[in-house]
Motif scaffolding. Structure first.
Motif, PDB file in Angstrom:
ATOM      1  N   THR A  49      -4.228  -2.714   3.106  1.00 44.11           N
ATOM      2  CA  THR A  49      -3.233  -3.890   2.815  1.00 44.11           C
ATOM      3  C   THR A  49      -2.500  -4.415   4.081  1.00 44.11           C
ATOM      4  O   THR A  49      -2.627  -3.861   5.373  1.00 44.11           O
ATOM      5  CB  THR A  49      -2.025  -3.239   1.890  1.00 44.11           C
ATOM      6  N   ASP A  70      -4.046   3.057   0.870  1.00 44.60           N
ATOM      7  CA  ASP A  70      -2.779   2.696  -0.008  1.00 44.60           C
ATOM      8  C   ASP A  70      -3.022   3.033  -1.339  1.00 44.60           C
ATOM      9  O   ASP A  70      -4.124   2.942  -2.035  1.00 44.60           O
ATOM     10  CB  ASP A  70      -2.589   1.143   0.461  1.00 44.60           C
ATOM     11  N   SER A  89      -1.980   1.430  -3.758  1.00 42.97           N
ATOM     12  CA  SER A  89      -2.363   0.224  -4.892  1.00 42.97           C
ATOM     13  C   SER A  89      -3.822   0.096  -4.947  1.00 42.97           C
ATOM     14  O   SER A  89      -4.415  -0.250  -5.974  1.00 42.97           O
ATOM     15  CB  SER A  89      -1.907  -1.034  -4.222  1.00 42.97           C
ATOM     16  N   LYS A 138     -11.880  -1.530  -6.709  1.00 43.79           N
ATOM     17  CA  LYS A 138     -11.351  -0.647  -6.206  1.00 43.79           C
ATOM     18  C   LYS A 138     -12.186   0.463  -5.560  1.00 43.79           C
ATOM     19  O   LYS A 138     -12.126   0.674  -4.398  1.00 43.79           O
ATOM     20  CB  LYS A 138     -10.008  -0.364  -6.917  1.00 43.79           C
TER      21      LYS A 138
END
Length: 665
Positions: free
Chosen positions: A561, A580, A582, A593
């Protein structure tokens, strides 16, 4: 501005101007008397039987007097100019000198007419002699009395008639007439001396007057200049030199004035998004042009009743009275965002945007108002680019918590009210604990558990950043010593260091000194930093190098990120990267992802970096990571952060299980 007169041509011109002005005024008063005396002489001549000669003489005298009156009224450029200018030019000075010479010639001509007065009294031998002598003496004395400004004019006037009297008396002969002639000549000398003395006095008075006038004008000009300079300095002190908007001091003053007037103030804080990249890529010259253009756009987009300011860097502010502005704050903020986001020349569209924090609630102080707007801006920036956020009850509670934390943190550190918990990091596909991450915790007596980010911010605002770092380091070192005592010296402990701490504090010296004092191996400590640390790499690179050379491992947190790049991996001397959360949460259901995580895993293998996936919250995510070959994992599904005693019991249990397996084997 008129210069202060000095003993030079300029002052002399001013004096001669005053002389001409005084000469004209005195002649306008004296000539009517001259004409009346001429008329009286004419009447006496008529009475004595010399009417024809008297008429001729009176006609000549009258014509000369009319000429002198005309000269007094003839325009003169030097007199027509303003007092603070005349006679500044050579042409004006020459016109004054010319008029003075003409006045002298006219006086000489008038005096010459009076020199023929003896023809009316047989050369001062008739019975009218006393009358004509009296008139001659009176008119010459009056000429000197009125001609105090310029001696040449009365001298030119009195010389012909007085010399005429002396010559006539000498020609008539006789002791008494010769003595009278001598007396007339002595009288002439006295008149000349008096004329010269009075002119000298007039010039001195004129000099003093002009010097005083010029001094007063110079003082007025200096006062006006000082006032203008003071006003300019006030303007500069209150305005930003680059954009022309109010600066911080001017804006705060204007804000206080609005509050004092009882306005329903709305405050907007603006911070440019992406401006740093403009400076880095295109240079500070382009950055300055962007700031000027942003300021112009903001000013053009605002109603005239709004005040705009540049507070510094790429931060701007706006204040206005909501009662006199029809547009509501949200609509105005949205329009400002669209205006700033319009393409700029010289670089691609969308590079620069703006985040806006808005506070339109009534607060008790200016400081509180600024804090509320800052809090709203902070929320806007963390929600993405080109966003605005209104200060609301949620932010109010958060701001109150931060303020209380700032006030209480020092005492909490002194009383050991803070705690450091530890969250395990698992290796071998999530099967065993290989290291720990230290996480600071604080249970505030009013607000409960304080989020770590707010705790770090409170420490920074309270000036306790270093104290907090030392407290966490002390707890980490204590854990490392305990692990060594329990035979778990292969486990390392990671502690987080914020970009602010890394930039402002001698982290390398503090950490290495404490490890040496306790005899803790540097290889057992790991420091986690974020990629934002690379934004000020010049300030931290030396510290990172010292820590790395000493054997302390560096982990790059929140990878994937923000500012992720290969350059940041090299600059921050990373040994580990932490994917991360996320990108990890919902990994089993998101193909995009999985592709990103797989790319990071491949990058780690290629560069020899250890990769940790943080934020493992479900069994599905765990199994997906295991299938992808992720070596290290961290998350609530595997192990939550816990106090030191609890985490030690877990480690003891894991060690006992491992011994039993080895014994069983």
């Amino acid at each position: 501005m008129r210069p202060l007169p000095s003993a030079g041509p300029h002052l002399d011109r001013l004096i001669r101007r005053d002389q001409l002005d005084a000469v004209r005024a005195s002649l306008r008063q004296a000539l009517p008397i001259n004409m009346l005396l001429g008329l009286a002489s004419f009447l006496v001549a008529v009475h004595s039987g010399h009417g024809a000669l008297g008429a001729a003489w009176f006609a000549a005298s009258t014509l000369v007097n009319l000429l002198r009156l005309w000269l007094c009224r003839t325009p003169c450029p030097g007199l027509a100019m303003a007092p603070d200018e005349a006679p500044s030019s050579e042409a004006a000075a020459r016109s004054i000198d010319r008029h003075l010479r003409l006045a002298c010639l006219a006086g000489l001509l008038s005096g010459s007419v009076w020199a023929f007065l003896p023809i009316l009294c047989a050369g001062y031998t008739s019975e009218q002699t006393l009358f004509y002598l009296t008139v001659t003496c009176g008119i010459t004395a009056g000429a000197v009395m009125h001609g105090i400004a310029y001696a040449r004019i009365p001298i030119c006037f009195v010389a012909p008639p007085l010399f005429s009297v002396a010559v006539c008396l000498l020609a008539a002969g006789g002791f008494d007439r010769i003595c009278l002639a001598a007396t007339v000549l002595l009288y002439f000398v006295a008149l000349v001396r008096s004329s010269i003395a009075t002119e000298r006095g007039f010039r001195e008075t004129s000099r003093l007057k002009n010097e005083a006038t010029a001094l007063a004008e110079a003082r007025r000009a200096a006062h006006a200049s000082a006032s203008a300079l003071a006003e300019e300095m006030r303007g500069r002190a209150m305005h930003d030199g680059l954009t022309g908007l109010l600066n911080r001091a001017g804006f705060v003053q204007r804000l206080e004035e609005r509050r004092a007037q009882g306005e329903a103030v709305c405050l907007m804080m603006l911070d440019l998004d992406g401006f740093k990249s403009v400076n880095d890529v295109y240079g500070h010259g382009t950055g300055d042009r962007v700031l000027r253009e942003v300021a112009r756009r903001i000013r053009a987009a605002l109603p005239i009743t709004c005040d705009a300011a540049r507070l510094g860097g790429d931060e701007f502010a706006i204040v206005y009275d909501t009662l006199h502005t029809v547009e509501n704050p949200a609509a105005l903020a949205d329009r400002l965002i669209r205006t700033v986001a319009e393409p700029f020349e010289s670089f691609d569209a969308g590079r620069v945007g703006v985040s806006i924090g808005i506070c339109d609630v009534t607060v008790d102080s200016l400081t509180h108002l600024l804090s509320c707007a800052d809090e709203a801006l902070y929320a806007a920036k963390h929600s993405g680019r080109n966003r605005f956020h209104l200060f609301d009850e949620v932010l109010s509670r958060r701001l109150e918590m931060r303020r209380d934390c700032e006030r209480c943190l020092s005492q909490a550190l002194a009383e050991n009210a803070l705690q450091v918990w530890f969250q395990p990091i698992f290796g071998r596909g999530g099967r065993s604990v290989t290291s720990l991450e230290a996480l600071v915790r604080w249970h505030h007596p009013v607000h409960g558990w304080v989020p770590p980010a707010d705790l770090i911010a409170a420490a920074a605002m309270a000036g306790l950043t270093e104290s907090l770092l030392r407290f966490i380091l002390e707890q980490v070192c204590a854990m490392l010593c305990t692990l060594r005592e329990r035979g778990m010296s292969d486990l390392s402990v990671a502690m987080n260091v914020s970009p602010r701490e890394m930039a402002q504090i001698a982290v390398d010296e503090i950490v290495l000194e404490r490890l040496r004092a306790l005899g803790v191996p540097t290889t057992r400590l790991e420091i986690e930093i974020t990629e934002e640390t690379a934004l000020d790499i010049e300030a931290v690179q030396g510290k990172l190098l010292a820590l790395s050379r000493a054997g302390i491992r560096m982990a790059l947190d929140d990878f994937g990120t923000g500012y992720s790049s290969l350059a940041s991996l090299r600059q921050l001397r990373a040994d580990r990267v932490k994917i991360d959360r996320s990108l990890v949460t919902g990994l089993s259901e998101a193909e995009d992802k999985r592709g990103l995580v797989q790319a990071v895993l491949g990058l780690g293998r290629a560069l020899g970096l250890e990769v940790i996936a943080e934020g493992v919250e479900t069994a599905d995510d765990l199994s997906t990571l295991q299938a992808m070959g992720c070596p290290f994992m961290q998350g609530y599904h595997l192990g939550r952060p816990q106090p030191a005693d609890d985490i030690l019991r877990i480690l003891d249990a894991q060690a006992e299980t491992a011994r039993q397996l080895r014994f069983g084997a």
